[in-house]
Write an enzyme that holds these catalytic residues in place. Sequence first.
Site, PDB file in Angstrom:
ATOM      1  CB  CYS A 133      -0.838   0.029   1.112  1.00  0.00           C
ATOM      2  SG  CYS A 133      -2.009   1.371   1.438  1.00  0.00           S
ATOM      3  CB  CYS A 136      -0.338   2.494   4.022  1.00  0.00           C
ATOM      4  SG  CYS A 136      -1.837   1.820   3.496  1.00  0.00           S
ATOM      5  CG  ASP A 137       3.390   1.331   4.247  1.00  0.00           C
ATOM      6  OD1 ASP A 137       3.064   1.717   5.483  1.00  0.00           O
ATOM      7  OD2 ASP A 137       3.007   0.037   3.906  1.00  0.00           O
TER       8      ASP A 137
END
Length: 313
Positions: A133, A136-137
């Site tokens: 993701c 997300c990261d």
Amino acid sequence: MSTRNVIIIGSGPAGLTAALYTARANLQPLLIEGLEAGGQLMMTTLVENWPGRKDGVMGPDLMMEMREQALKFGAEIVQNYVTSVDLCTTPFVVKTADHEYTAKTVIIATGASARLLGLPSERTLMGHGVSTCATCDGFFFRGHEIAVVGGGDSAMEEAMYLTRFASKVTLVHRRETLRASKIMQDKARANPKIVWRLNTELDEIIDHGKGEVTAMKLRDAKTGVVEEVPVSGVFVAIGHTPNTSLFKGQLELDANGYIITHDGSKTRVPGVFACGDVQDHIYRQAITAAGSGCMAALDAEHYLDGIPEHLQS
Ligand code: NAP
């Protein structure tokens, strides 16, 4: 056991939020956790985009807190997984290996699973340099050289997004031709930070021993030559699989297997609702999943308010 008001299948942010809301509405929901309790956030480390947690929160901790919050308000949670459902009769039937439950409403929150390459190092380094993701990261890779694996629209999108942070993004795809739409390919090709490695397979992610990503082994699919390329992150973007095999033939699914919802979380079966990644291939965020779990809970509550008398026992 009497017929339940609500059975929730799945325990990611969508399922646990649905449990919290239906519990606070005094509907005594039963949540069946599934094989991967807590869902995809259990595979992440620091979550920095959960509103209200300005210092971030570890994914597994967030899920544990959500679970405890749902329990606090009276949700019943069972550690089991559903083996079959019958949504063609009312009340609906939900079976696990050793129990059969009936319910007036069912909220499906079984999520989607990111497809993985199947490398042992991919699993062990997940959340430690390997991710599925970018939203997300990506932030953790400011100024780093990283790689994205895949040749579809997701891989193009993730690679482009990651160029906001990374100094260089190597896109690794196993074939010469990309599967991505032309417009996405064109945008990605125009991005000077993206380096292309087509006809190339990712053989291994290094360094399992150190517990962090330091390099990847790339194999030229034509010549077989293997090369070690230093990177500090690997994003696997080879698609997602919605967890909908239980519902095939009973609910309307789209061409990729996602449950089709309308008017919020409603499926084509009255009394059956779906929320989170099992019906959303676009946003796929913990916060959007939680939001749709809330919608499903409210939709179930409204449905129960108007349910015919003969089903209210
Ligand atoms: P996808 O279209 O199925 O593409 C998956 C890619 O991963 C393919 O290039 C495939 O290679 C590769 N792949 C699969 N298994 C692999 C393996 N074991 N090893 C190496 N490579 C592997 O999945 P997606 O990109 O997630 O897209 C899913 C759907 O969402 C599509 O309909 C897409 O258009 C849509 N989507 C749209 C947008 C957008 O419009 N903004 C963004 C994301 C997704 P091969 O090509 O060789 O099979």
